[in-house]
Design a protein around this motif. Structure first.
Motif, PDB file in Angstrom:
ATOM      1  N   PRO A   1      -1.360 -22.708 -64.182  1.00  0.00           N
ATOM      2  CA  PRO A   1      -1.070 -21.689 -63.167  1.00  0.00           C
ATOM      3  C   PRO A   1       0.148 -20.849 -63.543  1.00  0.00           C
ATOM      4  O   PRO A   1       1.158 -21.380 -64.002  1.00  0.00           O
ATOM      5  CB  PRO A   1      -0.807 -22.517 -61.902  1.00  0.00           C
ATOM      6  N   ALA A   2       0.023 -19.543 -63.358  1.00  0.00           N
ATOM      7  CA  ALA A   2       1.098 -18.623 -63.754  1.00  0.00           C
ATOM      8  C   ALA A   2       2.005 -18.263 -62.585  1.00  0.00           C
ATOM      9  O   ALA A   2       2.633 -17.201 -62.589  1.00  0.00           O
ATOM     10  CB  ALA A   2       0.493 -17.364 -64.357  1.00  0.00           C
ATOM     11  N   THR A   3       2.104 -19.137 -61.604  1.00  0.00           N
ATOM     12  CA  THR A   3       2.887 -18.853 -60.403  1.00  0.00           C
ATOM     13  C   THR A   3       4.344 -18.541 -60.725  1.00  0.00           C
ATOM     14  O   THR A   3       4.914 -17.566 -60.225  1.00  0.00           O
ATOM     15  CB  THR A   3       2.815 -20.039 -59.425  1.00  0.00           C
ATOM     16  N   VAL A   4       4.953 -19.373 -61.554  1.00  0.00           N
ATOM     17  CA  VAL A   4       6.367 -19.177 -61.897  1.00  0.00           C
ATOM     18  C   VAL A   4       6.566 -17.838 -62.590  1.00  0.00           C
ATOM     19  O   VAL A   4       7.519 -17.098 -62.284  1.00  0.00           O
ATOM     20  CB  VAL A   4       6.867 -20.329 -62.790  1.00  0.00           C
ATOM     21  N   MET A   5       5.673 -17.508 -63.522  1.00  0.00           N
ATOM     22  CA  MET A   5       5.791 -16.239 -64.237  1.00  0.00           C
ATOM     23  C   MET A   5       5.643 -15.053 -63.275  1.00  0.00           C
ATOM     24  O   MET A   5       6.395 -14.076 -63.359  1.00  0.00           O
ATOM     25  CB  MET A   5       4.734 -16.158 -65.339  1.00  0.00           C
ATOM     26  N   ASN A   6       4.696 -15.144 -62.359  1.00  0.00           N
ATOM     27  CA  ASN A   6       4.471 -14.051 -61.412  1.00  0.00           C
ATOM     28  C   ASN A   6       5.645 -13.878 -60.455  1.00  0.00           C
ATOM     29  O   ASN A   6       6.036 -12.746 -60.127  1.00  0.00           O
ATOM     30  CB  ASN A   6       3.186 -14.298 -60.625  1.00  0.00           C
ATOM     31  N   LEU A   7       6.227 -14.992 -60.007  1.00  0.00           N
ATOM     32  CA  LEU A   7       7.389 -14.901 -59.126  1.00  0.00           C
ATOM     33  C   LEU A   7       8.590 -14.317 -59.856  1.00  0.00           C
ATOM     34  O   LEU A   7       9.327 -13.486 -59.301  1.00  0.00           O
ATOM     35  CB  LEU A   7       7.727 -16.286 -58.572  1.00  0.00           C
TER      36      LEU A   7
ATOM     37  N   ALA B   1       7.008   2.371 -67.549  1.00  0.00           N
ATOM     38  CA  ALA B   1       6.082   1.397 -68.143  1.00  0.00           C
ATOM     39  C   ALA B   1       6.734   0.031 -68.307  1.00  0.00           C
ATOM     40  O   ALA B   1       6.025  -0.984 -68.367  1.00  0.00           O
ATOM     41  CB  ALA B   1       5.576   1.905 -69.492  1.00  0.00           C
ATOM     42  N   ASN B   2       8.077  -0.008 -68.373  1.00  0.00           N
ATOM     43  CA  ASN B   2       8.739  -1.305 -68.530  1.00  0.00           C
ATOM     44  C   ASN B   2       8.659  -2.155 -67.258  1.00  0.00           C
ATOM     45  O   ASN B   2       9.097  -3.308 -67.251  1.00  0.00           O
ATOM     46  CB  ASN B   2      10.199  -1.126 -68.960  1.00  0.00           C
ATOM     47  N   LEU B   3       8.071  -1.598 -66.207  1.00  0.00           N
ATOM     48  CA  LEU B   3       7.820  -2.378 -65.004  1.00  0.00           C
ATOM     49  C   LEU B   3       6.465  -3.074 -65.054  1.00  0.00           C
ATOM     50  O   LEU B   3       6.135  -3.857 -64.163  1.00  0.00           O
ATOM     51  CB  LEU B   3       7.876  -1.477 -63.763  1.00  0.00           C
ATOM     52  N   VAL B   4       5.681  -2.778 -66.115  1.00  0.00           N
ATOM     53  CA  VAL B   4       4.334  -3.328 -66.226  1.00  0.00           C
ATOM     54  C   VAL B   4       4.090  -4.009 -67.574  1.00  0.00           C
ATOM     55  O   VAL B   4       3.578  -5.140 -67.632  1.00  0.00           O
ATOM     56  CB  VAL B   4       3.281  -2.227 -66.016  1.00  0.00           C
ATOM     57  N   LEU B   5       4.459  -3.337 -68.671  1.00  0.00           N
ATOM     58  CA  LEU B   5       4.092  -3.809 -70.009  1.00  0.00           C
ATOM     59  C   LEU B   5       4.638  -5.196 -70.353  1.00  0.00           C
ATOM     60  O   LEU B   5       3.896  -6.030 -70.893  1.00  0.00           O
ATOM     61  CB  LEU B   5       4.530  -2.787 -71.062  1.00  0.00           C
ATOM     62  N   PRO B   6       5.920  -5.497 -70.100  1.00  0.00           N
ATOM     63  CA  PRO B   6       6.409  -6.837 -70.454  1.00  0.00           C
ATOM     64  C   PRO B   6       5.638  -7.957 -69.747  1.00  0.00           C
ATOM     65  O   PRO B   6       5.402  -9.011 -70.332  1.00  0.00           O
ATOM     66  CB  PRO B   6       7.880  -6.805 -70.017  1.00  0.00           C
ATOM     67  N   ARG B   7       5.234  -7.724 -68.494  1.00  0.00           N
ATOM     68  CA  ARG B   7       4.439  -8.738 -67.786  1.00  0.00           C
ATOM     69  C   ARG B   7       3.076  -8.920 -68.446  1.00  0.00           C
ATOM     70  O   ARG B   7       2.553 -10.045 -68.531  1.00  0.00           O
ATOM     71  CB  ARG B   7       4.274  -8.335 -66.318  1.00  0.00           C
TER      72      ARG B   7
END
Length: 279
Positions: free
Chosen positions: A187-193, A158-164
């Motif tokens: 835009p959340a581009t930086v966060m997603n990258l 879950a730590n691969l999903v929840l923090p995001r």
């Protein structure tokens, strides 16, 4: 508008003081209560500047990237030594060079572990700080309780999903509002990258570590060392985007706090300096 003295409660007197600051004299003849601003937050909830923590995280992430570069160089040196031995079936294998390569490789790995641990601790502290600020900005945008800003990192898989998911709520709540009160979309581009490369780097690191444990033959060592080097390069890219993410979100929260709609801490509370008190 807040009390002209404590800046925490709505004013009730003609001179702009709240009931507590006005004392008995003000309580005897209070003015009609001023309407509570719609963005007013309960006095026990405060914004605290994440700027100091952000600077520490950026420095540590830079050290992480430097340690990864050192590990890549050590891995390349190890591959060179092993490849030289394979060329003549280790007839002229340089034992001293091999020992030095092993020591450099092990040292680089230990440095990576120590720096990554320190960075992870400080990053989570910063992450909790910006999550608590987001609770003040707009609690309706937060998909999980504040405590998950720490706990989410330690739940396997879950730590691969929840923090995001939590970061997305923080990002949205921290976006500066427009003059008409509407929310500005950032835009959340930086966060997603950052998150994408971090997840890929973590998965790659787990895989390459297991492969390196099983490597015994020279060719296997060459192959797994190359995989580890590739994982280190991914970690460098993830660290770069993490720096950009931390700086962007910290800046966004500073801009939103500057709107002057929220209480910014109490005297003596660490983190209040740098943002000052809202008016």
């Amino acid at each position: 508008m807040l009390c002209s003295t404590c800046r925490l409660r709505p004013p009730v007197t003609d001179d702009g003081r709240c009931l507590l600051c006005a004392g008995p004299a003000g309580a005897a003849a209070p003015m009609s209560p001023a309407p509570m601003p719609p963005a007013f937050i309960a006095p026990q909830q405060y914004l605290r500047s994440p700027e100091g923590l952000a600077k520490a995280v950026v420095v540590l992430l830079t050290v992480v990237a430097a340690a990864d570069v050192l590990a890549v160089a050590a891995g390349q040196n190890t591959r060179r030594v092993v490849a030289a031995g394979l060329e003549d079936d280790f007839a002229t294998y340089d034992e001293a060079a091999a020992s030095l390569a092993d020591n450099l490789y092990a040292t680089a790995g230990a440095l990576q572990t120590l720096v990554s641990l320190a960075t992870g601790i400080v990053f989570i502290i910063w992450f909790r700080r910006v999550r608590l600020n987001a609770e003040v900005f707009d609690p309706s945008m937060q998909p999980m309780r504040p405590g998950w800003s720490i706990g989410a990192w330690f739940v396997p898989i879950a730590n691969l999903v929840l923090p995001r998911r939590i970061a997305g709520g923080i990002w949205t709540a921290s976006a500066q509002t427009n003059a008409d009160g509407s929310r500005r979309t950032v835009p959340a581009t930086v966060m997603n990258l950052w998150w994408g490369f971090w997840v890929v780097s973590m998965v790659a690191s787990q895989y390459t570590t297991r492969q390196s444990w099983k490597a015994e033959q020279p060719q296997e060592i060459l192959d797994t060392t190359a995989l580890v080097m590739g994982s280190d390069v991914l970690d460098i890219v993830a660290a770069v985007f993490a720096v950009l993410f931390v700086r962007a979100l910290t800046r966004m929260q500073g801009e939103r706090a500057a709107l002057g709609m929220f209480p910014l801490g109490t005297p003596g509370v660490p983190g209040r300096e740098g943002w000052g008190r809202a008016h």
